[in-house]
Design an enzyme around this catalytic site. Structure first.
Site, PDB file in Angstrom:
ATOM      1  N   LYS A 181      -2.982 -44.912 -50.172  1.00  0.00           N
ATOM      2  CA  LYS A 181      -1.915 -43.925 -49.636  1.00  0.00           C
ATOM      3  C   LYS A 181      -2.202 -43.565 -48.302  1.00  0.00           C
ATOM      4  O   LYS A 181      -3.178 -42.908 -47.934  1.00  0.00           O
ATOM      5  CB  LYS A 181      -1.732 -42.749 -50.387  1.00  0.00           C
ATOM      6  CG  LYS A 181      -0.430 -42.007 -50.484  1.00  0.00           C
ATOM      7  CD  LYS A 181       0.143 -41.644 -49.229  1.00  0.00           C
ATOM      8  CE  LYS A 181      -0.696 -40.498 -48.631  1.00  0.00           C
ATOM      9  NZ  LYS A 181      -0.423 -39.894 -47.307  1.00  0.00           N
ATOM     10  N   GLY A 219       0.443 -37.581 -51.773  1.00  0.00           N
ATOM     11  CA  GLY A 219      -0.899 -37.921 -52.388  1.00  0.00           C
ATOM     12  C   GLY A 219      -1.582 -37.002 -53.323  1.00  0.00           C
ATOM     13  O   GLY A 219      -2.327 -37.224 -54.146  1.00  0.00           O
ATOM     14  N   CYS A 292     -14.032 -38.895 -35.886  1.00  0.00           N
ATOM     15  CA  CYS A 292     -14.618 -38.188 -36.536  1.00  0.00           C
ATOM     16  C   CYS A 292     -16.149 -38.293 -36.120  1.00  0.00           C
ATOM     17  O   CYS A 292     -16.793 -37.218 -36.130  1.00  0.00           O
ATOM     18  CB  CYS A 292     -14.333 -38.069 -37.934  1.00  0.00           C
ATOM     19  SG  CYS A 292     -14.750 -39.882 -38.841  1.00  0.00           S
ATOM     20  N   GLU A 391     -13.314 -28.969 -34.857  1.00  0.00           N
ATOM     21  CA  GLU A 391     -13.183 -30.359 -34.334  1.00  0.00           C
ATOM     22  C   GLU A 391     -11.638 -30.492 -33.434  1.00  0.00           C
ATOM     23  O   GLU A 391     -10.767 -30.149 -34.021  1.00  0.00           O
ATOM     24  CB  GLU A 391     -12.987 -31.091 -35.651  1.00  0.00           C
ATOM     25  CG  GLU A 391     -12.674 -32.679 -35.342  1.00  0.00           C
ATOM     26  CD  GLU A 391     -12.705 -33.464 -36.616  1.00  0.00           C
ATOM     27  OE1 GLU A 391     -11.972 -33.147 -37.340  1.00  0.00           O
ATOM     28  OE2 GLU A 391     -13.402 -34.366 -36.706  1.00  0.00           O
TER      29      GLU A 391
HETATM   30  P1  NAD Z   1      -5.248 -34.966 -42.948  1.00  0.00           P
HETATM   31  O1  NAD Z   1      -6.187 -34.431 -43.805  1.00  0.00           O
HETATM   32  O2  NAD Z   1      -3.944 -34.067 -42.536  1.00  0.00           O
HETATM   33  O3  NAD Z   1      -4.728 -36.361 -43.734  1.00  0.00           O
HETATM   34  C1  NAD Z   1      -5.364 -37.423 -44.110  1.00  0.00           C
HETATM   35  C2  NAD Z   1      -4.683 -37.889 -45.219  1.00  0.00           C
HETATM   36  O4  NAD Z   1      -4.599 -37.005 -46.325  1.00  0.00           O
HETATM   37  C3  NAD Z   1      -3.323 -38.512 -45.121  1.00  0.00           C
HETATM   38  O5  NAD Z   1      -3.193 -39.634 -45.645  1.00  0.00           O
HETATM   39  C4  NAD Z   1      -2.333 -37.291 -45.559  1.00  0.00           C
HETATM   40  O6  NAD Z   1      -0.993 -37.857 -45.739  1.00  0.00           O
HETATM   41  C5  NAD Z   1      -2.903 -36.890 -46.807  1.00  0.00           C
HETATM   42  N1  NAD Z   1      -2.932 -35.485 -47.371  1.00  0.00           N
HETATM   43  C6  NAD Z   1      -2.568 -34.482 -46.681  1.00  0.00           C
HETATM   44  N2  NAD Z   1      -2.492 -33.411 -47.419  1.00  0.00           N
HETATM   45  C7  NAD Z   1      -2.915 -33.839 -48.819  1.00  0.00           C
HETATM   46  C8  NAD Z   1      -2.805 -33.151 -49.911  1.00  0.00           C
HETATM   47  N3  NAD Z   1      -2.605 -31.955 -50.148  1.00  0.00           N
HETATM   48  N4  NAD Z   1      -3.007 -33.986 -50.970  1.00  0.00           N
HETATM   49  C9  NAD Z   1      -3.417 -35.227 -50.995  1.00  0.00           C
HETATM   50  N5  NAD Z   1      -3.355 -35.937 -49.729  1.00  0.00           N
HETATM   51  C10 NAD Z   1      -2.944 -35.234 -48.741  1.00  0.00           C
HETATM   52  O7  NAD Z   1      -5.818 -35.624 -41.648  1.00  0.00           O
HETATM   53  P2  NAD Z   1      -5.265 -36.456 -40.482  1.00  0.00           P
HETATM   54  O8  NAD Z   1      -4.419 -35.514 -39.580  1.00  0.00           O
HETATM   55  O9  NAD Z   1      -4.420 -37.546 -41.174  1.00  0.00           O
HETATM   56  O10 NAD Z   1      -6.736 -36.997 -39.799  1.00  0.00           O
HETATM   57  C11 NAD Z   1      -7.315 -36.198 -38.879  1.00  0.00           C
HETATM   58  C12 NAD Z   1      -8.678 -35.850 -39.464  1.00  0.00           C
HETATM   59  O11 NAD Z   1      -9.230 -36.564 -40.397  1.00  0.00           O
HETATM   60  C13 NAD Z   1      -9.479 -35.240 -38.609  1.00  0.00           C
HETATM   61  O12 NAD Z   1      -9.797 -33.919 -38.745  1.00  0.00           O
HETATM   62  C14 NAD Z   1     -10.874 -35.994 -38.770  1.00  0.00           C
HETATM   63  O13 NAD Z   1     -11.981 -35.594 -38.350  1.00  0.00           O
HETATM   64  C15 NAD Z   1     -10.729 -36.654 -39.938  1.00  0.00           C
HETATM   65  N6  NAD Z   1     -11.241 -37.875 -40.152  1.00  0.00           N
HETATM   66  C16 NAD Z   1     -12.355 -37.983 -40.859  1.00  0.00           C
HETATM   67  C17 NAD Z   1     -13.056 -39.323 -40.671  1.00  0.00           C
HETATM   68  C18 NAD Z   1     -14.361 -39.562 -41.425  1.00  0.00           C
HETATM   69  O14 NAD Z   1     -14.513 -40.587 -41.785  1.00  0.00           O
HETATM   70  N7  NAD Z   1     -15.299 -38.698 -41.602  1.00  0.00           N
HETATM   71  C19 NAD Z   1     -12.270 -40.391 -40.356  1.00  0.00           C
HETATM   72  C20 NAD Z   1     -11.064 -40.398 -39.924  1.00  0.00           C
HETATM   73  C21 NAD Z   1     -10.602 -38.974 -39.455  1.00  0.00           C
END
Ligand code: NAD
Length: 490
Positions: A181, A219, A292, A391
């Site tokens: 997803k 998701g 990240c 962040e």
């Molecule tokens: P997000 O947490 O909003 O979303 C990530 C994913 O989760 C998306 O697919 C989103 O649709 C899904 N999602 C959102 N709410 C959900 C829920 N309640 N249940 C299940 N799925 C859900 O993050 P983002 O805005 O897409 O990405 C940015 C963030 O991700 C930043 O804070 C960054 O640090 C982090 N990030 C971490 C890494 C790592 O490897 N540690 C890598 C990339 C991004």
């Protein structure tokens, strides 16, 4: 072939979402719609889950290492054959310049599938533990490794193909079935993988399913479902916590890659700061600061603070963002206008708290409609400020002065996160000693690069649970079963 793929992958078929629903995919460098993607409903998720469960329980995939290795190699070949399409997709929906596609988005991730195919072939699936005198008499004991089951892979938008592959390749190699997803902002990168699996591999129907949807929280249905054996998530720490809570209901395994606020420490014996300046500039430009693991806090000895800030600012400020379609662009836009608003809010908060802009701090001229923001270096930042603690996920570095090595280590470790970091110093051993004191999952000493298919990546504290990539990133998707039978007395 008509690319990009806009359909879901469910049970080995490319299908429209229920009722033919779609949503707009937006180019972050123009703000314009570039096409649509299937907008999955809860009914589509249900179909994908049923297929993934059945494929794991009944298709033989979980027991057939040779089939899995063949399937991964076929997918690898198909991906290599479609690099042009994957690059076009990444430029269009992420806003990534060619240089970033060649490295972070696609170039390095191309190594994941062959790495995990090789690992599945050479892996010690059975480990003998010898004969022991047990409470029940002599017994021959051993362990066998088994796939954990149905994996829900939930991914973000910043480096979509890299993260989609970092989860999918080990999960499939382990023998799991997957429901992928992706984030709503980057559906095509994931839907393309579904198409390649469907059209170019022997991977059985239902083993690999891809669901795109406009609703970012759809998701959640996967995270609450007892038919899912493991949730493999990359994204924000806030969402990671929500997922952990949901997973607790059925004690579903969670594997989390979350946020970071990593520190780059410049030791006081360092004469030439061009190395750290280049590292900061290159990392930020590559993904517009939306990585990240980037070091976004630069810790500088107080005695050399002003000259160092000026030197880093000169290089950092020389990067000019632009649309990926313009030849020579090294830095693209943020993912969307919402994310740019967030970055602007952080920079304003820093000014309100007494920080100073060394370079950037504004939108570039003449790029209206796109989510662009200039590389920004903030000085006179204290460890208590919001920009030093939270962040930002944009092209913003904060420069913090420190007094001595102990002080630098204390500031670096004073964070809810623990993902990565750098130490630069003239004396390699001293720099290594400082790196060992930083509580993070990865550390670079004097610019050494740890990022590779065979190196485990992940965080301490609120940066996550578990490791992605490497052997550790494979074992996340395995259970361990211990077996024993009576041994003959002789
Ligand atoms: P997000 O947490 O909003 O979303 C990530 C994913 O989760 C998306 O697919 C989103 O649709 C899904 N999602 C959102 N709410 C959900 C829920 N309640 N249940 C299940 N799925 C859900 O993050 P983002 O805005 O897409 O990405 C940015 C963030 O991700 C930043 O804070 C960054 O640090 C982090 N990030 C971490 C890494 C790592 O490897 N540690 C890598 C990339 C991004």
């Amino acid at each position: 072939m008509n690319w990009p793929e806009t359909r879901l992958t469910i049970d080995g078929e490319l299908v429209a979402a229920e009722g033919g629903a779609t949503y707009a995919n937006i180019d972050p460098s123009t703000g314009q719609e570039i096409g649509v993607a299937a907008d999955a409903s809860p009914a589509d998720i249900e179909r994908a889950l049923v297929a993934a469960r059945r494929a794991f329980d009944e298709s033989g995939w979980a027991d057939d290492v040779a089939l899995r290795v063949r399937g991964l190699r076929q997918l690898d070949a198909a991906l290599r054959d479609h690099m042009t399409e994957m690059t076009e997709i990444t430029m269009a929906e992420v806003g990534a310049p060619q240089a970033a596609c060649d490295v972070a988005h696609l170039g390095e991730p191309l190594k994941f599938l062959p790495y995990y195919a090789d690992l599945a072939e050479s892996f010690e699936w059975t480990t003998p533990l010898g004969i022991a005198d047990t409470v029940g008499g002599p017994a021959e004991r051993w362990t066998e490794r088994e796939p954990i089951g149905v994996v829900a892979a939930i991914t973000p938008w910043n480096v979509p193909t890299q993260i989609n592959l970092a989860k999918t390749a080990p999960a499939l190699a382990a023998g799991c079935s997957v429901v992928l997803k992706p984030a709503p902002q980057t559906p095509w990168s994931a839907l393309a993988l579904g198409r390649l699996v469907t059209e170019h591999t022997d991977i059985p129907p239902g083993v690999f399913n891809v669901i795109s949807a406009a609703d970012p929280t759809i998701g959640a249905l996967l995270t609450e479902d007892p038919r899912v054996d493991m949730i493999s998530f990359t994204g924000s720490t806030a969402t990671g916590k929500t997922i952990m809570r949901a997973a607790a209901e059925h004690v579903t395994k969670v594997f989390l890659e979350l946020g970071g606020k990593s520190a780059m420490i410049l030791l006081d014996d360092l004469d030439d700061v061009s190395g750290p300046a280049m590292t900061a500039a290159f990392g930020t430009a590559l993904v517009c600061g939306q990585g990240c693991a980037l070091s976004t806090r630069i810790l500088i000895p107080r005695s050399r603070y002003d000259e160092t800030v000026t030197a880093i600012g000169e290089l950092f400020g020389s990067i000019t963002p632009g649309p990926p379609t313009v030849e020579g662009t090294t830095m693209g836009p943020l993912i969307d206008l919402r994310q740019r608003d967030r970055v602007e809010g952080y920079v304003q908060s820093a000014l309100d708290e007494g920080a100073r802009i060394v370079c950037g701090g504004a939108r570039p001229e003449g790029l209206d409609g796109g989510a662009f923001y200039l590389p920004t270096l903030l000085a006179d930042v204290t460890p208590e400020m919001r920009v030093a603690r939270e962040e930002i996920f944009g092209p913003v570095l904060v420069a913090i002065p420190y007094d001595d090595d102990d002080d630098a280590v204390r500031i670096a470790n004073d964070s809810i996160y623990g993902l990565s970091g750098h130490v630069f110093g003239a004396d390699d051993e001293r720099a290594l000693a400082v790196a060992r004191r930083i509580r993070t999952g990865t550390m670079s000493v004097n610019g050494g690069v740890w990022y590779s298919a065979d190196v485990p990546f992940g965080g301490y504290r609120q940066s996550g649970i578990g490791r992605e990539m490497g052997v550790a990133g494979f074992e996340e998707y395995l259970e361990t079963k211990a077996l024993a039978r009576p041994a003959s007395g002789d």
